[in-house]
Design a protein around this motif. Structure first.
Motif, PDB file in Angstrom:
ATOM      1  N   GLY A 303       0.756  -0.965  -0.011  1.00 14.90           N
ATOM      2  CA  GLY A 303       0.049  -0.203  -0.118  1.00 14.90           C
ATOM      3  C   GLY A 303       0.695   1.191   0.117  1.00 14.90           C
ATOM      4  O   GLY A 303       0.492   2.316  -0.616  1.00 14.90           O
ATOM      5  N   ASP A 304       2.018   1.256   0.713  1.00 15.27           N
ATOM      6  CA  ASP A 304       2.728   2.447   0.759  1.00 15.27           C
ATOM      7  C   ASP A 304       3.466   2.811  -0.532  1.00 15.27           C
ATOM      8  O   ASP A 304       3.721   3.988  -0.956  1.00 15.27           O
ATOM      9  N   VAL A 306       2.250   1.901  -3.406  1.00  9.83           N
ATOM     10  CA  VAL A 306       1.223   2.454  -4.352  1.00  9.83           C
ATOM     11  C   VAL A 306       0.985   3.802  -4.176  1.00  9.83           C
ATOM     12  O   VAL A 306       0.766   4.521  -4.959  1.00  9.83           O
ATOM     13  N   SER A 307       0.912   4.147  -2.847  1.00  7.27           N
ATOM     14  CA  SER A 307       0.382   5.694  -2.545  1.00  7.27           C
ATOM     15  C   SER A 307       1.865   6.526  -2.851  1.00  7.27           C
ATOM     16  O   SER A 307       1.506   7.738  -3.375  1.00  7.27           O
ATOM     17  N   GLU A 310       1.401   7.182  -6.681  1.00  5.15           N
ATOM     18  CA  GLU A 310       0.453   8.055  -6.670  1.00  5.15           C
ATOM     19  C   GLU A 310       0.687   9.448  -6.444  1.00  5.15           C
ATOM     20  O   GLU A 310       0.551  10.486  -7.126  1.00  5.15           O
ATOM     21  N   MET A 311       1.478   9.791  -5.388  1.00  6.54           N
ATOM     22  CA  MET A 311       2.115  10.963  -5.124  1.00  6.54           C
ATOM     23  C   MET A 311       3.090  11.490  -6.232  1.00  6.54           C
ATOM     24  O   MET A 311       2.864  12.739  -6.283  1.00  6.54           O
ATOM     25  N   SER A 316       0.035   3.048 -12.472  1.00  2.00           N
ATOM     26  CA  SER A 316       0.326   1.882 -11.443  1.00  2.00           C
ATOM     27  C   SER A 316       1.129   0.843 -12.171  1.00  2.00           C
ATOM     28  O   SER A 316       1.762  -0.061 -11.358  1.00  2.00           O
ATOM     29  N   GLU A 352      -5.046  -3.360  -9.316  1.00  2.00           N
ATOM     30  CA  GLU A 352      -5.177  -1.785 -10.137  1.00  2.00           C
ATOM     31  C   GLU A 352      -5.514  -2.087 -11.534  1.00  2.00           C
ATOM     32  O   GLU A 352      -5.467  -1.084 -12.270  1.00  2.00           O
TER      33      GLU A 352
END
Length: 419
Positions: A303-304, A306-307, A310-311, A316, A352
């Motif tokens: 999750g980190d 992927v975040s 996104e940042m 993805s 994703e």
């Protein structure tokens, strides 16, 4: 038991595993120790951490069993002389004027039909050195041609790395091999370009080729290719006719056919034993790999990451090649790197919306970029095949990375075209 480890714990565990591997601690043990420490640091208790490690290792068993049986094919191809015969014919047909091309293609084909990449390089090396000596090429160019050809063949082969990725993404092995054909051709072309450039340089690595077994008896070409042809046909039944022949069956049958065709059926038990010695190491490594993959998979790392993407406003799908590259570099192994990346990030990539076949292909090619770093066995096995010291062997790493990066970029482009 449902446990979530911290990202920091997972990363520290992976970093510790890398450190221990660099310090020459047995890789499987290094990965197990890293998994245990990473789980404990990542807020897990001893019982829960061990359970996750065991679950991760259990997830490797289907891959391990298929890899163990693939040793039968590899053992047969090597011990009957079939692999050497295939390489010899390719080099002879293309001739001395196309030395680099012939060496690269020979290694690619040997790897493609089911011989592990390091063994493929070692098998082709005597032939490559002999012809390289005649045309006055240096060892760097010869070795790069073999390694690059091996990388090209490795991503379209029924080898441990491909099996591990197909298991991780739950895709058909034959389909995974097929989707990387264009990236493999790209890697081969880049290999020829780079090795040709190196061949024109005076590097102080001239070849002094010792007299070898020139009268060694080898099987006919038809006998040599019989086993690989059977394997290809059996694996092709699923995409062509929806008849499922698992690699667990196809690869050993190919080894048996190869032994029969070469007239050495009485030696088949010995060849099976030899093949087992060639796969037992990678099988044990995968068990250790499963433990650290279990910790990473159960952590917040996915999750980190992927975040973070996104940042940074990155798509993805870029996670697939990056995961392959990073894990391949971390373990200095295509198989271990591709396995950890597949086991860890397959769920996120599929969530994703990335098709499994393309996600697996991008992970697989990515794992070939930095898989030959000095803390892995491939670096030393290939250098030893041409009697090259560590300093000169390290000079080839940037070229090898370019070859792997070429196939990775083409795999990404392939995905963008056909997604």
């Amino acid at each position: 038991m449902d446990i979530t480890f911290t990202t920091a714990g997972a990363l520290i565990g992976l970093a510790l595993s890398i450190f221990l591997i660099i310090k020459k601690i047995q890789p499987a043990y290094s990965l197990i120790i890293g998994a245990l420490i990473g789980g404990l640091i990542g807020s897990g208790d001893l019982v829960g951490t061990v359970e996750v490690m065991i679950t991760g290792a259990q997830g490797m068993m289907s891959s391990v069993i298929r890899i163990l049986t693939s040793g039968i094919l590899a053992g047969a191809l090597i011990k009957t002389g079939a692999a050497e015969k295939i390489a010899e014919v390719i080099v002879a047909k293309l001739g001395e004027k196309r030395t680099i091309v012939s060496i690269a293609i020979a290694t690619m084909v040997i790897c493609m039909v089911g011989v592990f990449i390091d063994i493929a390089v070692i098998t082709v090396a005597p032939i490559a050195l002999a012809i390289g000596n005649k045309v006055h090429y240096n060892k760097g160019a010869i070795l790069l041609a073999m390694i690059g050809g091996g990388k090209a063949g490795n991503i379209i082969s029924p080898n441990p790395n491909t099996i591990a990725v197909s298991e991780g993404f739950h895709v058909n092995l034959t389909s995974l091999m097929a989707v990387n054909i264009v990236p493999a051709i790209g890697a081969l072309i880049m290999t020829v370009i780079l090795a040709t450039i190196l061949s024109k340089r005076s590097s102080g690595l001239e070849i002094h080729y010792p007299a070898g077994e020139e009268n060694k008896s080898l099987p006919s070409l038809w006998a040599a290719i019989a086993g690989p042809v059977v394997v290809i046909l059996l694996l092709a039944l699923r995409p062509l006719f929806n008849i499922v022949i698992d690699p667990l069956i196809a690869l050993p049958l190919g080894g048996l056919v190869s032994t029969i065709a070469c007239g050495e059926i009485k030696k088949f038990p010995h060849y099976m034993e030899f093949g087992l010695t060639k796969v037992i190491g990678v099988s044990v490594l995968l068990i250790g790999t499963g433990t650290i993959a279990g910790i990473i998979k159960a952590s917040a790392l996915q999750g980190d990451v992927v975040s973070l993407l996104e940042m940074m406003h990155l798509p993805s799908f870029i996670l697939a090649p990056i995961a392959g590259i990073v894990m391949g570099a971390a373990t200095a192994s295509t198989t271990a790197g591709a396995t950890i990346a597949s086991q860890t990030f397959s769920g996120v990539l599929l969530k994703e919306g990335i098709p499994a076949i393309f996600a697996g292909a991008m992970v697989h090619t990515g794992a070939t970029v930095l898989d030959s770093l000095p803390h892995g066995s491939f670096f030393h096995a290939t250098g030893g095949s041409v009697d090259m010291n560590i300093k000169n062997r390290m000079r080839l790493i940037p070229y090898e990375a370019l070859i792997g990066l070429t196939s990775t970029i083409l795999s990404i482009i392939w995905y963008l075209i056909f997604r």
